[in-house]
Design a protein around this motif. Structure first.
Motif, mmCIF file in Angstrom:
data_model
loop_
_atom_site.group_PDB
_atom_site.id
_atom_site.type_symbol
_atom_site.label_atom_id
_atom_site.label_comp_id
_atom_site.label_asym_id
_atom_site.label_seq_id
_atom_site.Cartn_x
_atom_site.Cartn_y
_atom_site.Cartn_z
ATOM 1 N N GLY A 59 -4.263 1.620 -16.673
ATOM 2 C CA GLY A 59 -4.202 0.479 -15.755
ATOM 3 C C GLY A 59 -2.783 0.110 -15.356
ATOM 4 N N ALA A 60 -1.827 0.458 -16.214
ATOM 5 C CA ALA A 60 -0.420 0.155 -15.915
ATOM 6 C C ALA A 60 0.035 0.910 -14.668
ATOM 7 C CB ALA A 60 0.467 0.503 -17.105
ATOM 8 N N MET A 61 -0.659 2.020 -14.370
ATOM 9 C CA MET A 61 -0.338 2.779 -13.148
ATOM 10 C C MET A 61 -0.569 1.931 -11.905
ATOM 11 S SD MET A 61 -1.458 6.745 -13.569
ATOM 12 C CE MET A 61 -3.054 6.355 -12.892
ATOM 13 N N PHE A 62 -1.598 1.087 -11.954
ATOM 14 C CA PHE A 62 -1.892 0.235 -10.800
ATOM 15 C C PHE A 62 -0.860 -0.884 -10.681
ATOM 16 C CE2 PHE A 62 -5.871 2.250 -11.937
ATOM 17 C CZ PHE A 62 -6.239 2.790 -10.708
ATOM 18 N N VAL A 63 -0.391 -1.367 -11.828
ATOM 19 C CA VAL A 63 0.681 -2.361 -11.835
ATOM 20 C C VAL A 63 1.921 -1.738 -11.204
ATOM 21 C CG1 VAL A 63 2.162 -3.809 -13.270
ATOM 22 C CG2 VAL A 63 -0.227 -3.492 -13.905
ATOM 23 N N SER A 64 2.222 -0.516 -11.636
ATOM 24 C CA SER A 64 3.357 0.228 -11.118
ATOM 25 C C SER A 64 3.224 0.456 -9.605
ATOM 26 C CB SER A 64 3.422 1.566 -11.859
ATOM 27 O OG SER A 64 4.367 2.400 -11.279
ATOM 28 N N TYR A 65 1.998 0.772 -9.183
ATOM 29 C CA TYR A 65 1.709 0.959 -7.763
ATOM 30 C C TYR A 65 1.978 -0.337 -6.990
ATOM 31 C CZ TYR A 65 -0.949 1.875 -3.518
ATOM 32 O OH TYR A 65 -1.322 2.017 -2.208
ATOM 33 N N GLY A 66 1.584 -1.463 -7.592
ATOM 34 C CA GLY A 66 1.827 -2.777 -6.985
ATOM 35 C C GLY A 66 3.316 -3.057 -6.830
ATOM 36 N N ILE A 67 4.080 -2.741 -7.880
ATOM 37 C CA ILE A 67 5.531 -2.947 -7.847
ATOM 38 C C ILE A 67 6.136 -2.084 -6.734
ATOM 39 C CG2 ILE A 67 7.709 -2.618 -9.119
ATOM 40 C CD1 ILE A 67 6.064 -3.184 -11.720
ATOM 41 N N ASN A 68 5.694 -0.825 -6.658
ATOM 42 C CA ASN A 68 6.218 0.072 -5.624
ATOM 43 C C ASN A 68 5.852 -0.394 -4.214
ATOM 44 O OD1 ASN A 68 7.747 1.928 -7.115
ATOM 45 N ND2 ASN A 68 5.928 3.058 -7.710
ATOM 46 N N SER A 69 4.676 -1.008 -4.075
ATOM 47 C CA SER A 69 4.282 -1.542 -2.764
ATOM 48 C C SER A 69 5.222 -2.665 -2.341
ATOM 49 C CB SER A 69 2.846 -2.084 -2.812
ATOM 50 O OG SER A 69 1.978 -1.072 -3.216
ATOM 51 N N VAL A 70 5.573 -3.522 -3.296
ATOM 52 C CA VAL A 70 6.506 -4.613 -3.016
ATOM 53 C C VAL A 70 7.865 -4.032 -2.600
ATOM 54 C CG1 VAL A 70 7.764 -6.568 -4.028
ATOM 55 C CG2 VAL A 70 5.330 -6.263 -4.520
ATOM 56 N N ILE A 71 8.313 -3.002 -3.333
ATOM 57 C CA ILE A 71 9.582 -2.341 -3.002
ATOM 58 C C ILE A 71 9.517 -1.772 -1.586
ATOM 59 C CG2 ILE A 71 11.078 -0.346 -3.543
ATOM 60 C CD1 ILE A 71 10.336 -0.784 -6.523
ATOM 61 N N PHE A 72 8.400 -1.123 -1.271
ATOM 62 C CA PHE A 72 8.200 -0.512 0.042
ATOM 63 C C PHE A 72 8.374 -1.545 1.166
ATOM 64 C CE2 PHE A 72 5.687 0.988 3.615
ATOM 65 C CZ PHE A 72 6.002 2.340 3.672
ATOM 66 N N VAL A 73 7.706 -2.681 1.012
ATOM 67 C CA VAL A 73 7.781 -3.742 2.027
ATOM 68 C C VAL A 73 9.203 -4.311 2.105
ATOM 69 C CG1 VAL A 73 6.947 -6.055 2.672
ATOM 70 C CG2 VAL A 73 5.333 -4.321 1.860
ATOM 71 N N ALA A 74 9.822 -4.526 0.941
ATOM 72 C CA ALA A 74 11.182 -5.076 0.900
ATOM 73 C C ALA A 74 12.176 -4.143 1.592
ATOM 74 C CB ALA A 74 11.598 -5.332 -0.549
ATOM 75 N N VAL A 75 12.059 -2.839 1.311
ATOM 76 C CA VAL A 75 12.961 -1.855 1.913
ATOM 77 C C VAL A 75 12.793 -1.838 3.437
ATOM 78 C CG1 VAL A 75 13.375 0.648 2.167
ATOM 79 C CG2 VAL A 75 13.198 -0.359 -0.110
ATOM 80 N N TRP A 76 11.549 -1.871 3.850
ATOM 81 C CA TRP A 76 11.266 -1.870 5.288
ATOM 82 C C TRP A 76 11.856 -3.118 5.958
ATOM 83 C CZ3 TRP A 76 8.325 -5.237 8.300
ATOM 84 C CH2 TRP A 76 8.145 -4.820 9.628
ATOM 85 N N ALA A 77 11.671 -4.275 5.330
ATOM 86 C CA ALA A 77 12.182 -5.538 5.881
ATOM 87 C C ALA A 77 13.711 -5.528 5.961
ATOM 88 C CB ALA A 77 11.697 -6.708 5.032
ATOM 89 N N VAL A 83 19.342 -2.233 10.769
ATOM 90 C CA VAL A 83 19.461 -1.199 11.804
ATOM 91 C C VAL A 83 18.572 -1.538 13.002
ATOM 92 C CG1 VAL A 83 20.128 0.689 10.247
ATOM 93 C CG2 VAL A 83 17.710 0.271 10.720
ATOM 94 N N GLU A 84 18.953 -0.983 14.143
ATOM 95 C CA GLU A 84 18.222 -1.309 15.357
ATOM 96 C C GLU A 84 16.809 -0.726 15.360
ATOM 97 O OE1 GLU A 84 19.921 -0.584 19.440
ATOM 98 O OE2 GLU A 84 21.461 -1.873 18.538
ATOM 99 N N GLU A 85 16.725 0.545 14.927
ATOM 100 C CA GLU A 85 15.414 1.183 14.893
ATOM 101 C C GLU A 85 15.219 1.892 13.558
ATOM 102 O OE1 GLU A 85 12.673 4.264 17.491
ATOM 103 O OE2 GLU A 85 14.782 3.998 18.019
#
Ligand SMILES: [Zn+2]
Length: 129
Positions: A59-77, A83-85
């Motif tokens: 189940g910790a894999m899903f927690v890890s997946y959640g953390i990575n999703s947050v990182i993904f959104v933060a990096v994109w933001a 950068v312009e594009e």
């Protein structure tokens, strides 16, 4: 409730979920790539098992997946701000660098969250001796 009794304390300090005193992992550098998968089998203070059954941390894999999703959104933001594009290559390089760089921390942090969700705090009076 003092600071030390909170789940937040145990999770962020990577302490035993039962007594909040023993460490879950040897070593204090949770960002180190050497031996980051090493985990104590039981609590050094209260003897709580850190792996009660095989596959306990599935189940910790899903927690890890959640953390990575947050990182993904933060990096994109952040990229969108600086950068312009934002290109796919830019995104991939940034994500891979950060996710791989945080791998040891993420591994330990997600296990810390997982076991703290499963095991209740019983106070510090349960010492082995
Ligand atoms: Zn303990």
């Amino acid at each position: 409730m003092s600071n030390k009794e909170s789940k937040f304390y145990a999770i962020t300090k990577m302490k035993c979920p039962r007594c909040h005193e023993g460490d879950l992992f040897p070593g204090s550098n949770h960002f180190s790539f050497s031996k980051f998968t090493h985990m104590y089998k039981t609590c050094q203070v209260c003897n709580q098992s850190f792996e009660p059954e095989p596959g306990y941390y599935f189940g910790a894999m899903f927690v890890s997946y959640g953390i990575n999703s947050v990182i993904f959104v933060a990096v994109w933001a952040i990229l969108a701000l600086i950068v312009e594009e934002v290109t796919l290559t830019m995104m991939m390089v940034a994500i891979v660098t950060i996710v791989v760089g945080l791998l040891p921390f993420n591994y330990r942090f997600s296990r810390s969250i997982w076991i703290n969700m499963m095991v209740k705090y019983k106070g510090t009076s349960l010492k082995k001796d």
